[in-house]
Design a protein around this motif. Structure first.
Motif, PDB file in Angstrom:
ATOM      1  N   GLN A   4       0.819  -1.202   0.000  1.00 51.77           N
ATOM      2  CA  GLN A   4       0.000   0.000   0.000  1.00 51.77           C
ATOM      3  C   GLN A   4       0.864   1.269   0.000  1.00 51.77           C
ATOM      4  OE1 GLN A   4      -3.233   0.190  -0.377  1.00 51.77           O
ATOM      5  NE2 GLN A   4      -3.297   2.424  -0.172  1.00 51.77           N
ATOM      6  N   ARG A  15       2.311   1.819  -3.453  1.00 57.66           N
ATOM      7  CA  ARG A  15       1.306   2.353  -4.372  1.00 57.66           C
ATOM      8  C   ARG A  15       1.066   3.837  -4.115  1.00 57.66           C
ATOM      9  NH1 ARG A  15      -1.191  -2.870  -3.790  1.00 57.66           N
ATOM     10  NH2 ARG A  15      -2.383  -2.127  -1.985  1.00 57.66           N
ATOM     11  N   GLU A  16       0.978   4.212  -2.833  1.00 56.59           N
ATOM     12  CA  GLU A  16       0.756   5.615  -2.497  1.00 56.59           C
ATOM     13  C   GLU A  16       1.933   6.489  -2.920  1.00 56.59           C
ATOM     14  OE1 GLU A  16      -0.049   5.748   1.654  1.00 56.59           O
ATOM     15  OE2 GLU A  16      -2.017   4.779   1.482  1.00 56.59           O
ATOM     16  N   CYS A  38       1.872   6.875  -6.674  1.00 58.57           N
ATOM     17  CA  CYS A  38       0.794   7.790  -7.075  1.00 58.57           C
ATOM     18  C   CYS A  38       1.205   9.243  -6.836  1.00 58.57           C
ATOM     19  CB  CYS A  38      -0.477   7.471  -6.285  1.00 58.57           C
ATOM     20  SG  CYS A  38      -1.300   5.958  -6.833  1.00 58.57           S
ATOM     21  N   ARG A  39       1.848   9.503  -5.689  1.00 56.41           N
ATOM     22  CA  ARG A  39       2.297  10.862  -5.403  1.00 56.41           C
ATOM     23  C   ARG A  39       3.354  11.318  -6.415  1.00 56.41           C
ATOM     24  NH1 ARG A  39       1.990   9.373   0.239  1.00 56.41           N
ATOM     25  NH2 ARG A  39       4.233   8.956   0.229  1.00 56.41           N
ATOM     26  N   LYS A  41       3.623  10.261  -9.477  1.00 56.51           N
ATOM     27  CA  LYS A  41       2.945  10.449 -10.765  1.00 56.51           C
ATOM     28  C   LYS A  41       2.228  11.783 -10.799  1.00 56.51           C
ATOM     29  CE  LYS A  41      -0.212   8.107 -13.952  1.00 56.51           C
ATOM     30  NZ  LYS A  41      -1.092   6.920 -14.160  1.00 56.51           N
ATOM     31  N   ILE A  42       1.579  12.136  -9.692  1.00 51.48           N
ATOM     32  CA  ILE A  42       0.856  13.411  -9.600  1.00 51.48           C
ATOM     33  C   ILE A  42       1.823  14.587  -9.666  1.00 51.48           C
ATOM     34  CG2 ILE A  42      -0.552  14.859  -8.090  1.00 51.48           C
ATOM     35  CD1 ILE A  42      -1.873  12.253  -7.092  1.00 51.48           C
TER      36      ILE A  42
END
Length: 322
Positions: A307, A310-311, A314-315, A317-318
């Motif tokens: 998890q 993944r977080e 994602c951060r 990527k953003i």
């Protein structure tokens, strides 16, 4: 420091031994470039895997617990541990440069053994942490606070430094007046002792006692901790709770088995001369394979790490999109 002052060793014709030759793997010299590529990939994968554990532990608030604090510290020491040996092995495979200076050899021996000893003490602390979390859950948050964690890691480093420094000082005081070829791929302390023309009986026994103390102390405490953990888990009323408790300890137990089995084979032998030829393969497993498997084993079945990864991704990527 006087410990690392390069000490000339007088030999019979008045010349001085100023360097050693690492024998490496003479039977595989014709595969040097292939072995270089294999070990380079293993080294990079190990560094990357352990660095990921350190990074996500620092970056993700969910993982800022004693368990992951100790795991990230252990991963950091693993990166340092393999970096003390593998770069020189890569140079041997690629360029065939097998010589190493007297000073550099003793520095490598010290760093390798010191980091290895610190790793054993950290493993012991990790076992105690799991014992406290599972067997003493009510007292765990108050006892295993951030201050306690830092003190335990500091104690591991200091104790290992005191034990290993004394041993290295004794070995550095030996006379080296014969062959300077080390039958290993790094400056193994046992091989150095074997090359000395001094009476090495005391130093061999000292090395054996220190290795026995480090490994057995760690092993006994770990066995006691995990024995209590198993008893506590078996008594849990819910099958789901038992499965969850076992999953948090299984990865640690697998890593322990790999490390203890290889190190007992390498170090817990009182007579150094009987083990030189058989140690290279075991040391390669301990130095290359185990640090490579540690991140995989610790993260493969760990949902919290999955998890957090993944977080973090994602951060990242953003942030790139912005």
């Amino acid at each position: 420091m006087m410990l690392w002052k390069e000490m000339p060793m007088e030999i019979g014709n008045g010349t001085t031994v100023q360097e050693f030759t690492l024998e490496g793997f003479p039977a595989l010299q014709h595969l040097g470039k292939v072995l270089f590529l294999v070990h380079l990939l293993a080294y990079l994968a190990s560094i990357t895997g352990n660095a990921v554990i350190v990074t996500i532990t620092c970056a993700n608030s969910r993982l800022q617990t004693p368990m992951y604090f100790f795991l990230s510290t252990f991963s950091f020491f693993e990166c340092c541990f393999i970096s003390a040996v593998i770069p020189k092995l890569l140079v041997i495979f690629l360029l065939g440069r097998q010589t190493i200076s007297f000073l550099a050899c003793f520095i490598q021996a010290f760093v390798y053994v010191y980091l290895g000893a610190t790793g054993f003490f950290l493993i012991t602390v990790m076992s105690v942490d799991r014992y406290m979390a599972i067997c003493q859950p009510l007292h765990y948050p108050t006892i295993m606070n951030l201050k306690t964690c830092f003190l335990l890691v500091t104690a591991c480093c200091v104790l290992a430094f005191l034990l290993i420094t004394g041993l290295i000082v004794k070995v550095s005081q030996l006379s080296f007046c014969g062959p300077n070829v080390i039958p290993h791929f790094f400056c193994d302390l046992g091989s150095l002792i074997h090359l000395s023309c001094s009476n090495t009986r005391f130093v061999e026994m000292l090395a054996f006692v220190i290795a026995l103390f480090i490994i057995l102390t760690s092993l006994i405490i770990t066995i006691i901790a995990y024995s209590n953990i198993v008893v506590t888990i078996v008594r849990l009323p819910s099958a789901k709770e038992r499965q969850k408790a076992f999953s948090t300890c299984s990865s640690h137990f697998i890593v322990l088995s790999l490390i203890y089995s290889s190190c007992v084979f390498i170090y817990v032998k009182p007579k150094q001369t009987n083990r030189l030829d058989s140690n290279r393969e075991a040391a390669l497993v301990h130095t290359v394979v185990t640090p490579l498997l540690n991140p995989v084993i610790y993260t493969l079945r760990n949902k919290q790490v999955h998890q957090a990864l993944r977080e973090t991704m994602c951060r990242m990527k953003i942030s790139r999109q912005k």
